[in-house]
Scaffold this motif. Structure first.
Motif, mmCIF file in Angstrom:
data_model
loop_
_atom_site.group_PDB
_atom_site.id
_atom_site.type_symbol
_atom_site.label_atom_id
_atom_site.label_comp_id
_atom_site.label_asym_id
_atom_site.label_seq_id
_atom_site.Cartn_x
_atom_site.Cartn_y
_atom_site.Cartn_z
ATOM 1 N N PHE A 167 0.819 -1.207 0.000
ATOM 2 C CA PHE A 167 0.000 0.000 0.000
ATOM 3 C C PHE A 167 0.854 1.258 0.000
ATOM 4 O O PHE A 167 0.547 2.227 -0.702
ATOM 5 C CB PHE A 167 -0.952 0.042 1.198
ATOM 6 N N LYS A 168 1.917 1.255 0.787
ATOM 7 C CA LYS A 168 2.792 2.430 0.816
ATOM 8 C C LYS A 168 3.380 2.704 -0.562
ATOM 9 O O LYS A 168 3.461 3.861 -1.004
ATOM 10 C CB LYS A 168 3.902 2.214 1.847
ATOM 11 N N LEU A 169 3.784 1.647 -1.257
ATOM 12 C CA LEU A 169 4.306 1.831 -2.613
ATOM 13 C C LEU A 169 3.238 2.419 -3.530
ATOM 14 O O LEU A 169 3.517 3.320 -4.325
ATOM 15 C CB LEU A 169 4.803 0.501 -3.183
ATOM 16 N N VAL A 170 2.018 1.898 -3.416
ATOM 17 C CA VAL A 170 0.926 2.409 -4.245
ATOM 18 C C VAL A 170 0.688 3.890 -3.950
ATOM 19 O O VAL A 170 0.494 4.707 -4.861
ATOM 20 C CB VAL A 170 -0.360 1.600 -4.007
ATOM 21 N N SER A 171 0.717 4.247 -2.674
ATOM 22 C CA SER A 171 0.515 5.644 -2.278
ATOM 23 C C SER A 171 1.568 6.550 -2.902
ATOM 24 O O SER A 171 1.248 7.596 -3.491
ATOM 25 C CB SER A 171 0.548 5.759 -0.755
ATOM 26 N N ASN A 172 2.835 6.164 -2.784
ATOM 27 C CA ASN A 172 3.896 6.987 -3.362
ATOM 28 C C ASN A 172 3.882 6.949 -4.887
ATOM 29 O O ASN A 172 4.211 7.937 -5.550
ATOM 30 C CB ASN A 172 5.259 6.534 -2.842
ATOM 31 N N PHE A 173 3.510 5.811 -5.443
ATOM 32 C CA PHE A 173 3.389 5.650 -6.896
ATOM 33 C C PHE A 173 2.393 6.669 -7.446
ATOM 34 O O PHE A 173 2.672 7.387 -8.416
ATOM 35 C CB PHE A 173 2.925 4.221 -7.159
ATOM 36 N N ILE A 174 1.236 6.768 -6.808
ATOM 37 C CA ILE A 174 0.214 7.731 -7.236
ATOM 38 C C ILE A 174 0.659 9.156 -6.927
ATOM 39 O O ILE A 174 0.554 10.060 -7.767
ATOM 40 C CB ILE A 174 -1.133 7.428 -6.551
ATOM 41 N N GLY A 175 1.176 9.373 -5.713
ATOM 42 C CA GLY A 175 1.560 10.722 -5.304
ATOM 43 C C GLY A 175 2.667 11.322 -6.146
ATOM 44 O O GLY A 175 2.590 12.489 -6.554
ATOM 45 N N MET A 176 3.701 10.537 -6.422
ATOM 46 C CA MET A 176 4.825 11.066 -7.199
ATOM 47 C C MET A 176 4.460 11.232 -8.675
ATOM 48 O O MET A 176 4.951 12.138 -9.345
ATOM 49 C CB MET A 176 6.048 10.162 -7.040
ATOM 50 N N SER A 177 3.587 10.370 -9.178
ATOM 51 C CA SER A 177 3.085 10.577 -10.543
ATOM 52 C C SER A 177 2.281 11.866 -10.602
ATOM 53 O O SER A 177 2.330 12.614 -11.590
ATOM 54 C CB SER A 177 2.209 9.383 -10.977
ATOM 55 N N ASN A 178 1.559 12.161 -9.532
ATOM 56 C CA ASN A 178 0.790 13.400 -9.441
ATOM 57 C C ASN A 178 1.715 14.616 -9.454
ATOM 58 O O ASN A 178 1.410 15.641 -10.086
ATOM 59 C CB ASN A 178 -0.060 13.383 -8.172
ATOM 60 N N VAL A 179 2.854 14.515 -8.764
ATOM 61 C CA VAL A 179 3.818 15.624 -8.770
ATOM 62 C C VAL A 179 4.291 15.910 -10.197
ATOM 63 O O VAL A 179 4.384 17.066 -10.617
ATOM 64 C CB VAL A 179 5.022 15.317 -7.864
ATOM 65 N N ALA A 180 4.583 14.840 -10.943
ATOM 66 C CA ALA A 180 5.080 15.011 -12.312
ATOM 67 C C ALA A 180 4.043 15.702 -13.195
ATOM 68 O O ALA A 180 4.373 16.630 -13.948
ATOM 69 C CB ALA A 180 5.466 13.655 -12.899
ATOM 70 N N ILE A 181 2.784 15.287 -13.101
ATOM 71 C CA ILE A 181 1.764 15.897 -13.957
ATOM 72 C C ILE A 181 1.410 17.297 -13.463
ATOM 73 O O ILE A 181 1.059 18.185 -14.270
ATOM 74 C CB ILE A 181 0.505 14.992 -14.029
ATOM 75 N N LEU A 182 1.516 17.534 -12.159
ATOM 76 C CA LEU A 182 1.283 18.868 -11.614
ATOM 77 C C LEU A 182 2.309 19.850 -12.170
ATOM 78 O O LEU A 182 1.965 20.993 -12.541
ATOM 79 C CB LEU A 182 1.348 18.837 -10.088
ATOM 80 N N LEU A 233 14.916 9.366 -3.954
ATOM 81 C CA LEU A 233 14.059 8.529 -3.120
ATOM 82 C C LEU A 233 12.705 8.303 -3.790
ATOM 83 O O LEU A 233 12.165 7.199 -3.765
ATOM 84 C CB LEU A 233 13.861 9.173 -1.750
ATOM 85 N N ALA A 234 12.169 9.361 -4.400
ATOM 86 C CA ALA A 234 10.898 9.221 -5.109
ATOM 87 C C ALA A 234 11.030 8.226 -6.258
ATOM 88 O O ALA A 234 10.160 7.363 -6.460
ATOM 89 C CB ALA A 234 10.435 10.574 -5.631
ATOM 90 N N ALA A 235 12.129 8.338 -7.001
ATOM 91 C CA ALA A 235 12.357 7.420 -8.120
ATOM 92 C C ALA A 235 12.492 5.986 -7.626
ATOM 93 O O ALA A 235 11.974 5.048 -8.252
ATOM 94 C CB ALA A 235 13.608 7.841 -8.890
ATOM 95 N N LYS A 236 13.162 5.810 -6.492
ATOM 96 C CA LYS A 236 13.306 4.467 -5.915
ATOM 97 C C LYS A 236 11.953 3.861 -5.596
ATOM 98 O O LYS A 236 11.662 2.707 -5.925
ATOM 99 C CB LYS A 236 14.188 4.535 -4.667
ATOM 100 N N ASP A 237 11.077 4.644 -4.961
ATOM 101 C CA ASP A 237 9.773 4.135 -4.566
ATOM 102 C C ASP A 237 8.901 3.819 -5.777
ATOM 103 O O ASP A 237 8.230 2.781 -5.822
ATOM 104 C CB ASP A 237 9.061 5.150 -3.672
ATOM 105 N N VAL A 238 8.912 4.724 -6.761
ATOM 106 C CA VAL A 238 8.105 4.482 -7.958
ATOM 107 C C VAL A 238 8.647 3.279 -8.726
ATOM 108 O O VAL A 238 7.881 2.467 -9.262
ATOM 109 C CB VAL A 238 8.047 5.738 -8.848
ATOM 110 N N ARG A 239 9.973 3.138 -8.761
ATOM 111 C CA ARG A 239 10.572 1.971 -9.432
ATOM 112 C C ARG A 239 10.127 0.673 -8.760
ATOM 113 O O ARG A 239 9.771 -0.300 -9.436
ATOM 114 C CB ARG A 239 12.095 2.074 -9.403
ATOM 115 N N LEU A 240 10.131 0.642 -7.425
ATOM 116 C CA LEU A 240 9.689 -0.558 -6.710
ATOM 117 C C LEU A 240 8.237 -0.879 -7.021
ATOM 118 O O LEU A 240 7.863 -2.046 -7.163
ATOM 119 C CB LEU A 240 9.885 -0.371 -5.201
ATOM 120 N N ALA A 241 7.416 0.160 -7.124
ATOM 121 C CA ALA A 241 6.008 -0.055 -7.457
ATOM 122 C C ALA A 241 5.852 -0.604 -8.873
ATOM 123 O O ALA A 241 5.072 -1.532 -9.117
ATOM 124 C CB ALA A 241 5.228 1.247 -7.305
ATOM 125 N N VAL A 242 6.595 -0.024 -9.817
ATOM 126 C CA VAL A 242 6.530 -0.487 -11.207
ATOM 127 C C VAL A 242 7.014 -1.932 -11.303
ATOM 128 O O VAL A 242 6.394 -2.767 -11.981
ATOM 129 C CB VAL A 242 7.359 0.432 -12.120
#
Length: 291
Positions: A167-182, A233-242
């Motif tokens: 769940f934590k990975l999913v949360s950061n996956f969505i949140g950091m993707s949101n930062v990129a589109i923002l 750190l953000a890239a690490k978390d999103v990579r783990l989620a992917v």
């Protein structure tokens, strides 16, 4: 309750200080950074010269570490020296496979491993305003209630360490993707002549409003790169989620694109800046800065 915090950087340090300011806990900290330990000592924590000494007599050992490799290495080092009954609570962001490995290592050594990744930012953690995502032995989780209540404002019990970390990975996956589109949306708005003030006010009244627009949009507009949560750190978390998604054969093209953006920012030398530095890919660094 005697608590040892291993790794007191941005998030781990905020949690350690939050616990140390309560009379219910005795908090010992260890980190390779003496400056990080000094900040915790100022809040009432006891600094330790080495990791093994820090864990002596601990009821709970909290680990907050930047990589999955370091989490497992640290647990392997700790297990032979921890007293019977000591609970390892990892608050790092790790993947379910790493959590399962940590759990098995702990069980083999006759110890208990609990996964408890955290939400929001270090600033929120400093004030106990974070959600906690916990999983593991349920009797142990219940015994940890006093510590958990001090750490955050709400605990979500996911049952297993795998579910909590996923769940934590999913949360950061969505949140950091949101930062990129923002960042991309902000660039478009500014190019269209929309003022930062109007963009911020109007966006908050639409479906595009988010935690990231509330917290990180002001940092984007001020060009504040202070690393509350760094690009790497953000890239690490999103990579783990992917990677987890690919292992489960779940297509995630949008998240994969966000990962590419984060990696591109890191490749340009901004990996240690806050994740809002992703906006540097969209145009001049000072395009949205308020006067």
């Amino acid at each position: 309750m005697k608590i040892t915090c291993i790794g007191v950087g941005n998030m781990g340090g905020a949690v350690a200080r939050r616990l140390a300011t309560s009379t219910e806990f005795t908090v010992t900290v260890y980190d390779p950074s003496t400056e990080a330990m000094a900040r915790c000592e100022a809040a009432g924590a006891i600094p330790s010269a080495n990791m093994h000494a820090a864990t002596e007599g601990a009821d709970v050992v909290l680990t907050s570490l930047p990589t999955t490799r370091l989490v497992l290495e640290t647990i392997r080092q700790l297990l032979p020296v921890l007293a019977e009954g000591t609970v390892i609570v990892d608050i790092s962001t790790i993947d379910p496979q790493t959590a399962a490995t940590a759990l098995q290592l702990s069980q083999d050594a006759g110890r208990i491993f609990i996964a408890c990744p955290l939400g929001k930012t270090p600033g929120h953690a400093e004030n106990g305003e974070i959600p906690l995502f916990i999983g593991g032995d349920q009797d142990t989780v219940a015994r940890l209630d006093p510590m958990l209540e001090r750490m955050g404002e709400k605990t979500y019990n996911f049952g297993t360490v795998e579910a909590a970390t996923a769940f934590k990975l999913v949360s950061n996956f969505i949140g950091m993707s949101n930062v990129a589109i923002l960042a991309e949306g902000l660039a478009i708005a500014l190019k269209a002549g929309i003022s930062p003030e109007m963009f911020t006010e109007a966006l908050a009244d639409t479906g595009a409003k988010s935690f990231q627009s509330e917290v990180r949009l002001p940092w984007m507009l001020e060009q504040d790169w202070t690393p509350r949560f760094g690009v790497n750190l953000a890239a690490k978390d999103v990579r783990l989620a992917v990677e987890s998604a690919l292992n489960w054969q779940i297509p995630v093209p949008v998240g994969a694109a966000a990962l590419s953006q984060l990696m591109a920012v890191s490749a340009r030398g901004f990996g240690n800046e806050d994740v809002v530095a992703v906006m540097k890919l969209t145009g001049p660094a000072d395009q949205g800065k308020n006067p």
